[in-house]
Design an enzyme around this catalytic site. Sequence first.
Site, PDB file in Angstrom:
ATOM      1  CG  ASN A  94      40.606 -65.067  22.694  1.00  0.00           C
ATOM      2  OD1 ASN A  94      40.419 -65.563  21.585  1.00  0.00           O
ATOM      3  ND2 ASN A  94      39.804 -64.624  23.629  1.00  0.00           N
ATOM      4  NE  ARG A 227      32.679 -70.331  21.533  1.00  0.00           N
ATOM      5  CZ  ARG A 227      33.123 -69.034  21.728  1.00  0.00           C
ATOM      6  NH1 ARG A 227      32.866 -68.530  23.176  1.00  0.00           N
ATOM      7  NH2 ARG A 227      33.598 -68.477  20.793  1.00  0.00           N
ATOM      8  CD  GLN A 480      52.287 -32.486 -33.675  1.00  0.00           C
ATOM      9  OE1 GLN A 480      53.166 -32.934 -34.526  1.00  0.00           O
ATOM     10  NE2 GLN A 480      51.559 -31.199 -34.053  1.00  0.00           N
TER      11      GLN A 480
END
Length: 666
Positions: A94, A227, A480
């Site tokens: 932790n 666990r 263009q």
Amino acid sequence: MIRLKNTALVFLFFLSIGLTAQNTYKSWSEIIRKSDASWFASAEAKRIAENVLLYQRDIGGWPKNIQMQQQLTETQKKDLTALKKTAVETTTDNGATCQEMLFMSKMYAQVKDERYKDSFLKGLNYLLEAQYANGGWPQFYPLKKGYYTHITYNDDSMVNILNVIKAVADETDYYSIKPSKEIVEKSKKAFDKGIDCILKTQYKQNGVLTAWCAQHDEVTLAPANARAFELASLSGYESAKIVLLLMSLEKPSPEIVTAVKSAVAWFEKTKITNLEEKRVLNDAGKIIDKKMIPATNAAPLWARFMDLETNEPFFCDRDGIKKKSLDQIGSERRNGYSWYTEAPKEVLKKFPDWALKNGTKAGAAEKKNVTLITVAQDGSGDFTKIQDAVYACPAFPYEKITIMVKNGTYNEKVRIPEWNTNVILKGESKENTIITFDDNFSKIALGRNSTFYTYTLLVEGDDFAASNLTIKNTSGERGQAIALSVVANRAKFSNCNLLGNQDTLYLSGKDAKQYFKDCYIEGTTDFIFGSATALFENCTIHSIKSSYITAASTPEGTPFGFVFKNCKLTANPEAKDVYLGRPWRIYAKTVYINCEMGSQIKAEGWENWSKPEAEKNAFYAEYNCTGAGFQPTKRVSWSHQLSKKEAGKYTIENILKDKTANWYSN
């Protein structure tokens, strides 16, 4: 000295501290990560530092889940002093020990109290001493009986340790305390051993490398139980931080590259996109129930526990019996544990850049799921042409498909078709990743609409993004000639060069929203034109000669057209008379906000293109611009200078609002 007679008494002591801590309005981890460095010289910080020193055992480690900022009674201080010579509950679980070391480093940076330095170095020595010969770390040290002896990736324990040791080994400035050369060398060896352990514990499923488990046996390195509700399994959460650590390494070995690629392939294989988590809260904001709701095209999730052989998610109660769905376990475990995670998203987000940097080539697993395709002219990628990579993209994918393009000049005409949505086109560098072609109106010669076929890059597929590229039409002054044509919705371009002459950038598409950020755009006449709603932020708009910057054809009733915010308008020396815009269609909308305008901008600003009706219907406006070209009092009478309130409506959220929320921030 006070002697605590049994472990139960120790637990009761820590429990009392923990219960007190829950009443605080800010957590210990938040305090450690305060960005205000000067706070660590405050009286409050010094008081907390005394607590941290008290909690540290002489062996160098700290216990977990302690809110160090809480006031201690004299009795509690006395009890902690008695515990210092013991090694009771010292751990890295932790975040313990690693986070206290960071706190001490921040304290020492502001207050040269040698106790802070000694505390940090004792913590570092504790981490080094706790390492197994095989490179792993247990959850508790000295060793505590039970699953605590396993090599522990759970809750990022081992990754946290390695990040501390890496900063020391690399002699970075992250920590203010500089250990001796001997400790630095010891840290380098410890880090290398830790990475070796990571590589050796990556789980092979039917001979194929996948990911990691939360715990691995400290002797056999095999997956291990913890666990009762934490059975041996592949972890969608813990594996993510492991991969990010591997990806952070400079000049990774072939073994590391293989480990990362294998893990990424596994993340792709195991992601869940048909479920969303729904949390039910009580009036106090506490979770009282969690439910997984079926959804279509949901953001990806990964299960915390996946079967070692099938990758199927499973869930356990305290009885240790596997269940197939979250609703099959009791509320205590269902609501009190994180069973799903988004953590691997960060890996998948960073992987394309990492793969490009490290010259990796998509393997079979990636090709099967096709989320990354590399283009390189030297043959080191998956393709040598960009268009071939586009052809390899799946149609209407659920996830983003990244095409990484290595440096080179790609002389090809590229089209992203309508069915190739969610494509990301990412160059290695803006200056050296160049897409170029030389079509122009006369060369195409398909009649009056030839302009629209002249593109170098055409984007039709929605949810497109491009970055770090130069897109160029090289036909020169031959009429263009489009460099970039975008008719897609939700298209974003960042850090790109868009180069051409007349009609450089064409923006269209039904109800299309497009976003340009930190781009350089140059041209001659009407070099930004079309009907889309487009926002340009922090862009340089460069005029090659005297002419018109924009020619919007915004549809009637559309709230926004072209919007330029915080842009810089520049020009070649010969361009002395440049208009901000003229209306290709009479409802054209173009607005400049907070832009710097050079002297090339004509005083009148706008031109009606011989369309008197445009003066009534078009909307041309400016706000808070600067520079010699900003002459608001001399603008044509039918243009507008926005008020502050009016300009306030031109937010990115308003301009680019779409059913896909915040698409422009991805």
